[in-house]
Design a protein around this motif. Structure first.
Motif, PDB file in Angstrom:
ATOM      1  N   THR A 102       1.130  -1.033   0.006  1.00  0.00           N
ATOM      2  CA  THR A 102       0.029   0.342  -0.039  1.00  0.00           C
ATOM      3  C   THR A 102       0.890   1.572  -0.178  1.00  0.00           C
ATOM      4  O   THR A 102       1.566   1.271   0.902  1.00  0.00           O
ATOM      5  CB  THR A 102      -1.113  -0.006   1.270  1.00  0.00           C
ATOM      6  N   ASN A 103       0.784   1.914  -1.016  1.00  0.00           N
ATOM      7  CA  ASN A 103       1.756   3.141  -1.588  1.00  0.00           C
ATOM      8  C   ASN A 103       0.844   4.337   0.277  1.00  0.00           C
ATOM      9  O   ASN A 103      -0.153   4.734   0.510  1.00  0.00           O
ATOM     10  CB  ASN A 103       0.870   4.090  -2.536  1.00  0.00           C
ATOM     11  N   PRO A 104       2.573   4.533   0.708  1.00  0.00           N
ATOM     12  CA  PRO A 104       1.910   5.144   1.966  1.00  0.00           C
ATOM     13  C   PRO A 104       1.593   7.022   1.736  1.00  0.00           C
ATOM     14  O   PRO A 104       1.016   7.434   2.264  1.00  0.00           O
ATOM     15  CB  PRO A 104       3.558   5.373   2.459  1.00  0.00           C
ATOM     16  N   LEU A 105       2.036   7.275   0.273  1.00  0.00           N
ATOM     17  CA  LEU A 105       1.560   8.538  -0.117  1.00  0.00           C
ATOM     18  C   LEU A 105      -0.337   8.541  -0.355  1.00  0.00           C
ATOM     19  O   LEU A 105      -0.802   9.206  -0.845  1.00  0.00           O
ATOM     20  CB  LEU A 105       1.930   8.664  -1.600  1.00  0.00           C
ATOM     21  N   TYR A 106      -1.283   7.070  -0.289  1.00  0.00           N
ATOM     22  CA  TYR A 106      -2.462   7.252  -0.299  1.00  0.00           C
ATOM     23  C   TYR A 106      -3.351   8.415   1.076  1.00  0.00           C
ATOM     24  O   TYR A 106      -2.541   7.854   1.975  1.00  0.00           O
ATOM     25  CB  TYR A 106      -3.358   5.650   0.373  1.00  0.00           C
ATOM     26  N   THR A 125       2.057   0.170   9.624  1.00  0.00           N
ATOM     27  CA  THR A 125       1.972   1.425   8.556  1.00  0.00           C
ATOM     28  C   THR A 125       2.938   2.938  10.278  1.00  0.00           C
ATOM     29  O   THR A 125       3.803   1.859  10.913  1.00  0.00           O
ATOM     30  CB  THR A 125       0.518   1.975   9.078  1.00  0.00           C
ATOM     31  N   LEU A 126       2.959   3.303   9.220  1.00  0.00           N
ATOM     32  CA  LEU A 126       3.706   4.834  10.012  1.00  0.00           C
ATOM     33  C   LEU A 126       3.093   5.733  10.567  1.00  0.00           C
ATOM     34  O   LEU A 126       2.026   5.589  10.905  1.00  0.00           O
ATOM     35  CB  LEU A 126       4.651   5.430   9.308  1.00  0.00           C
ATOM     36  N   ASP A 127       3.748   5.518  12.824  1.00  0.00           N
ATOM     37  CA  ASP A 127       2.750   6.472  13.187  1.00  0.00           C
ATOM     38  C   ASP A 127       2.018   7.556  12.235  1.00  0.00           C
ATOM     39  O   ASP A 127       1.128   7.678  12.931  1.00  0.00           O
ATOM     40  CB  ASP A 127       4.032   6.512  14.349  1.00  0.00           C
ATOM     41  N   ILE A 128       3.041   8.401  11.467  1.00  0.00           N
ATOM     42  CA  ILE A 128       1.990   9.435  10.997  1.00  0.00           C
ATOM     43  C   ILE A 128       1.847   9.129  10.089  1.00  0.00           C
ATOM     44  O   ILE A 128       0.477   9.821   9.534  1.00  0.00           O
ATOM     45  CB  ILE A 128       3.448  10.728  10.274  1.00  0.00           C
ATOM     46  N   LEU A 129       0.916   8.080   9.586  1.00  0.00           N
ATOM     47  CA  LEU A 129      -0.162   7.827   8.949  1.00  0.00           C
ATOM     48  C   LEU A 129      -1.156   6.901   9.436  1.00  0.00           C
ATOM     49  O   LEU A 129      -2.475   6.602   9.243  1.00  0.00           O
ATOM     50  CB  LEU A 129       0.332   6.581   7.757  1.00  0.00           C
ATOM     51  N   TYR A 130      -0.867   6.683  10.716  1.00  0.00           N
ATOM     52  CA  TYR A 130      -1.993   6.097  11.654  1.00  0.00           C
ATOM     53  C   TYR A 130      -3.083   6.517  11.600  1.00  0.00           C
ATOM     54  O   TYR A 130      -4.335   6.632  11.833  1.00  0.00           O
ATOM     55  CB  TYR A 130      -1.566   5.906  12.915  1.00  0.00           C
ATOM     56  N   LEU A 142     -10.673  -4.921   8.198  1.00  0.00           N
ATOM     57  CA  LEU A 142      -8.935  -3.999   9.168  1.00  0.00           C
ATOM     58  C   LEU A 142      -9.909  -5.230  10.143  1.00  0.00           C
ATOM     59  O   LEU A 142     -11.080  -4.008  10.904  1.00  0.00           O
ATOM     60  CB  LEU A 142      -8.546  -2.995   8.624  1.00  0.00           C
ATOM     61  N   GLU A 143      -9.343  -5.687  10.707  1.00  0.00           N
ATOM     62  CA  GLU A 143      -9.018  -5.752  12.712  1.00  0.00           C
ATOM     63  C   GLU A 143      -7.644  -5.607  13.430  1.00  0.00           C
ATOM     64  O   GLU A 143      -8.400  -5.057  14.133  1.00  0.00           O
ATOM     65  CB  GLU A 143      -9.339  -7.377  13.060  1.00  0.00           C
ATOM     66  N   HIS A 144      -7.355  -5.268  12.939  1.00  0.00           N
ATOM     67  CA  HIS A 144      -5.843  -4.801  13.897  1.00  0.00           C
ATOM     68  C   HIS A 144      -4.547  -4.425  12.861  1.00  0.00           C
ATOM     69  O   HIS A 144      -4.878  -3.953  11.450  1.00  0.00           O
ATOM     70  CB  HIS A 144      -4.734  -6.622  14.378  1.00  0.00           C
ATOM     71  N   VAL A 145      -4.226  -2.861  13.519  1.00  0.00           N
ATOM     72  CA  VAL A 145      -3.182  -2.002  13.121  1.00  0.00           C
ATOM     73  C   VAL A 145      -1.727  -2.433  13.771  1.00  0.00           C
ATOM     74  O   VAL A 145      -1.792  -2.425  15.700  1.00  0.00           O
ATOM     75  CB  VAL A 145      -3.641  -0.450  13.216  1.00  0.00           C
ATOM     76  N   ILE A 146      -0.806  -2.268  13.189  1.00  0.00           N
ATOM     77  CA  ILE A 146       0.281  -2.499  14.261  1.00  0.00           C
ATOM     78  C   ILE A 146       1.074  -1.473  13.936  1.00  0.00           C
ATOM     79  O   ILE A 146       1.456  -0.666  12.257  1.00  0.00           O
ATOM     80  CB  ILE A 146       1.176  -3.402  13.550  1.00  0.00           C
ATOM     81  N   VAL A 147       1.995  -0.337  14.505  1.00  0.00           N
ATOM     82  CA  VAL A 147       2.405   0.926  14.395  1.00  0.00           C
ATOM     83  C   VAL A 147       3.898   0.521  14.182  1.00  0.00           C
ATOM     84  O   VAL A 147       4.410   0.373  15.427  1.00  0.00           O
ATOM     85  CB  VAL A 147       1.496   1.952  15.083  1.00  0.00           C
ATOM     86  N   THR A 148       4.422   1.498  13.541  1.00  0.00           N
ATOM     87  CA  THR A 148       6.417   1.856  13.935  1.00  0.00           C
ATOM     88  C   THR A 148       6.462   3.433  13.684  1.00  0.00           C
ATOM     89  O   THR A 148       5.611   3.733  12.839  1.00  0.00           O
ATOM     90  CB  THR A 148       6.983   0.486  12.631  1.00  0.00           C
ATOM     91  N   ALA A 149       7.460   3.446  13.900  1.00  0.00           N
ATOM     92  CA  ALA A 149       8.161   4.837  13.161  1.00  0.00           C
ATOM     93  C   ALA A 149       9.554   4.658  13.010  1.00  0.00           C
ATOM     94  O   ALA A 149      10.036   3.774  13.355  1.00  0.00           O
ATOM     95  CB  ALA A 149       8.019   5.537  14.791  1.00  0.00           C
ATOM     96  N   VAL A 150       9.838   5.725  11.866  1.00  0.00           N
ATOM     97  CA  VAL A 150      11.236   5.596  11.439  1.00  0.00           C
ATOM     98  C   VAL A 150      12.097   5.820  12.280  1.00  0.00           C
ATOM     99  O   VAL A 150      13.491   4.675  12.269  1.00  0.00           O
ATOM    100  CB  VAL A 150      11.302   7.285  10.708  1.00  0.00           C
ATOM    101  N   LYS A 151      12.111   6.100  14.102  1.00  0.00           N
ATOM    102  CA  LYS A 151      13.014   6.182  14.228  1.00  0.00           C
ATOM    103  C   LYS A 151      13.746   4.869  15.029  1.00  0.00           C
ATOM    104  O   LYS A 151      14.472   4.990  16.166  1.00  0.00           O
ATOM    105  CB  LYS A 151      12.880   7.053  15.408  1.00  0.00           C
ATOM    106  N   ASP A 152      12.461   4.072  15.205  1.00  0.00           N
ATOM    107  CA  ASP A 152      12.424   2.227  15.825  1.00  0.00           C
ATOM    108  C   ASP A 152      13.629   2.020  15.025  1.00  0.00           C
ATOM    109  O   ASP A 152      14.567   0.555  15.791  1.00  0.00           O
ATOM    110  CB  ASP A 152      11.267   1.892  15.264  1.00  0.00           C
ATOM    111  N   TYR A 153      14.521   2.153  13.824  1.00  0.00           N
ATOM    112  CA  TYR A 153      15.066   1.159  13.196  1.00  0.00           C
ATOM    113  C   TYR A 153      16.497   2.204  12.989  1.00  0.00           C
ATOM    114  O   TYR A 153      17.731   2.549  11.855  1.00  0.00           O
ATOM    115  CB  TYR A 153      14.877   0.941  11.765  1.00  0.00           C
ATOM    116  N   VAL A 173       3.274  15.061  15.719  1.00  0.00           N
ATOM    117  CA  VAL A 173       4.367  14.645  16.544  1.00  0.00           C
ATOM    118  C   VAL A 173       2.585  13.189  16.794  1.00  0.00           C
ATOM    119  O   VAL A 173       1.627  13.926  17.619  1.00  0.00           O
ATOM    120  CB  VAL A 173       5.356  14.419  17.580  1.00  0.00           C
ATOM    121  N   VAL A 174       2.879  11.961  16.245  1.00  0.00           N
ATOM    122  CA  VAL A 174       2.082  11.337  16.691  1.00  0.00           C
ATOM    123  C   VAL A 174       1.934   9.991  17.865  1.00  0.00           C
ATOM    124  O   VAL A 174       3.046   9.424  17.607  1.00  0.00           O
ATOM    125  CB  VAL A 174       1.164  10.445  15.448  1.00  0.00           C
ATOM    126  N   LYS A 175       1.217  10.066  18.884  1.00  0.00           N
ATOM    127  CA  LYS A 175       1.401   9.175  20.655  1.00  0.00           C
ATOM    128  C   LYS A 175       0.490   8.369  19.829  1.00  0.00           C
ATOM    129  O   LYS A 175      -0.434   7.950  19.897  1.00  0.00           O
ATOM    130  CB  LYS A 175       1.807  10.437  21.797  1.00  0.00           C
TER     131      LYS A 175
END
Length: 565
Positions: A102-106, A125-130, A142-153, A173-175
């Motif tokens: 899925t294109n993150p620009l969508y 998906t990314l935190d800022i796209l959540y 959709l039943e579940h969302v898994i959120v990550t962030a660029v800073k994680d790596y 900044v999305v918390k």
């Protein structure tokens, strides 16, 4: 059928290849066994070894199983090129799932459509796209969302600084707080088991991927690509790159993995061959030049706009790009001038290839080494790939040098379109994939694309191919980018318009360009209209959106008619 191009193959390229009937994720298992301590990924200063990549993918897979993901369930990945995108991809396959890129620009409408069409149960998906995902979640499966962030790596201290950069760049900044249906990627990596999951796979029939087409001609379609489709195309790619050494190459990963070209030629090929991927989440010319100088990639799959962007950077000469050995350009026609200049700057080889989402994606390429490259040609078919040109009027196979529709066959050709049997039937006929591209084959077996069937301009009864006009205008020293398109014309039906981006500090006029075009083109092909722009609309992979420009023209005319009416 006689395949004249096979006579052109150097002895290093086999005409028929062996495909081990193992699912795609098995290649990560093998890479972790063979190269456990070798860097699989370099990402903005941090490296991930093949052992750690394998363990992380298994953790992701086991977490998906705990969420109820079963064999054949779809899992969406909405990320730029990051370690998490690779982990999520292989983790989904280890769990028996089907990846939905899925294109993150969508935006919300596009996400909702794709989630509903694919029936995805989980999205990474990314935190800022959540926030975009949450707005549509209730209207999808959709039943579940898994959120990550660029800073994680990111390495220390970049991981601490990045949130401030993100706030400045995106204004947010999305918390995210975990809940029953919201999961943090970092928590999964800390708590999930990294044990292998036993699942039976049918190499030929089981889907690995639903890859959505660009949707320039209507709603995007989900292209069903099997494990065999993707494995075979990566094996072909490896055969073509016969001078590359297993476990030794460094691949520049700018092409997004949510596009099948980047996924196959960077991610899948790298894992299959134990290469190191140097990932960049987006294309920026200066960052890319610095990365090449520091990380010394040897392979650089790209698109013409990427190479053009680098060549036109004002400080290009201060960077050392000599590590680059091999580049295959795809997604759009490669102007000859760009090819020549890039080879002069790097000392490496840049050749044009060809393919489409429905073929995983590559079917043709020019030779990189030991053989001539033919100007203006997309090259010859890859091993185990058949190609022919068929008449659009009669459906018969055409002899050399006659223009018709290019069609291809091979193990990389899709199973079909997801839930669209009628469109599958229109595109796959007697085993042939109808590409929608007009072109011809010469006597030796080199293929040439003259244009997309739907992009051909018919002006005053003449068939005009935009690519020919673009090739001529690219030869003008002041032109950086150009696209030609057919726009409505009350007299000729359509007329040619050229949209041009000039190089910095250039001040040529429409008259100058027109005089240049008239020297090289028949009068009926010369653009009647020119428009100078700061930039051209493009897809995420850098393909110029000709249809968007045509649509703009139609809307302008409609507005004028309404005002007059």
């Amino acid at each position: 059928m006689v395949k004249p191009w096979l006579e052109l193959y150097p002895e290093e390229i086999k005409k028929e290849l062996d495909y081990t009937p193992s699912p795609l994720q098995d290649y990560l298992t093998k890479a972790a066994e063979q190269f456990p301590d070798k860097a699989a990924i370099h990402f903005m200063g941090k490296e991930v070894t093949y052992r750690d990549l394998y363990d992380a993918a298994l953790k992701f897979a086991n977490h998906l199983k705990s969420l109820g993901v079963e064999k054949g369930d779809r899992v969406a990945i909405m990320l730029p090129n990051t370690p998490q995108s690779v982990i999520g991809y292989y983790g989904t396959l280890f769990a028996g799932g089907v990846v939905v890129q899925t294109n993150p620009l969508y935006m919300e409408r596009e996400i909702e459509y794709q989630m509903n069409d694919s029936g995805a149960k989980v999205i990474l998906t990314l935190d800022i796209l959540y926030p975009r995902v949450t707005k549509v979640m209730k209207d999808t499966a959709l039943e579940h969302v898994i959120v990550t962030a660029v800073k994680d790596y990111l390495p220390f201290p970049k991981n601490l600084i990045y949130p401030f950069i993100q706030k400045k760049q995106y204004g947010i900044v999305v918390k995210v707080e975990p809940s029953d249906n919201l999961h943090l990627f970092t928590d999964i990596m800390k708590t999930a088991e990294s044990k292998p999951i036993e699942i039976e796979f049918d190499f030929e029939e089981d889907l690995a991927l639903l890859q959505y087409t660009g949707g320039t001609t209507g709603f995007p379609k989900g292209v069903m690509l099997t494990h065999k489709n993707l494995v075979s195309n990566a094996v072909m790619c490896d055969a073509w790159l016969y001078k590359c050494k297993k476990g030794e190459e460094v691949v520049l990963g700018i092409l997004p993995f949510f596009h099948v070209y980047g996924m196959t030629t960077v991610m899948i090929l790298s894992v299959m061959q134990g290469y190191k991927m140097v990932l960049l989440p987006k294309f920026d010319a200066e960052t890319t030049l610095k990365t090449i100088q520091k990380q010394k990639p040897t392979l650089f799959p790209g698109a013409p706009t990427i190479y053009i962007g680098l060549l036109n950077h004002p400080e290009l000469k201060k960077y050392d790009l000599s590590s680059i050995d091999s580049c295959i350009s795809g997604s759009a026609p490669l102007p000859v001038e760009v090819q020549q200049r890039f080879e002069e700057v790097t000392g490496g080889k840049l050749v044009e290839g060809y393919g489409l989402t429905e073929s995983s994606p590559v079917t043709h390429s020019n030779f990189l080494w030991d053989r001539e490259r033919v100007k203006g040609s997309i090259g010859i078919p890859w091993p185990d790939t058949d190609a022919a040109v068929f008449s659009m009027e009669t459906g018969e196979k055409l002899p050399p040098n006659e223009i018709g529709e290019i069609c291809v066959k091979g193990p990389q050709v899709m199973k079909g379109y997801w839930n669209r049997p009628e469109e599958t039937e229109m595109t796959l006929r007697d085993g042939w994939l109808l590409t929608g591209d007009l072109g011809y084959m010469d006597e030796r077996g080199y293929f040439y694309v003259v244009d997309r069937k739907k992009d051909m301009i018919i002006a005053g009864g003449f068939n005009i191919y935009p690519r020919e006009i673009e090739e001529v205008l690219y030869e003008h020293p002041d032109v950086q980018e150009v696209v030609a398109a057919g726009v409505p014309d009350p007299y000729r039906g359509e007329t040619v318009k050229a949209y041009v981006v000039l190089k910095e500090n250039s001040s040529i006029s429409e008259e100058d360009l027109n005089a240049f075009a008239r020297k090289h083109l028949a009068a009926y092909k010369v653009p009647r209209l020119y428009e100078f722009r700061e930039e051209l609309p493009k897809t995420a992979v850098g393909k110029i959106l000709r249809r968007a420009l045509v649509e703009e023209e139609r809307n302008k005319l409609q507005d004028q008619d309404e005002k007059l009416g």
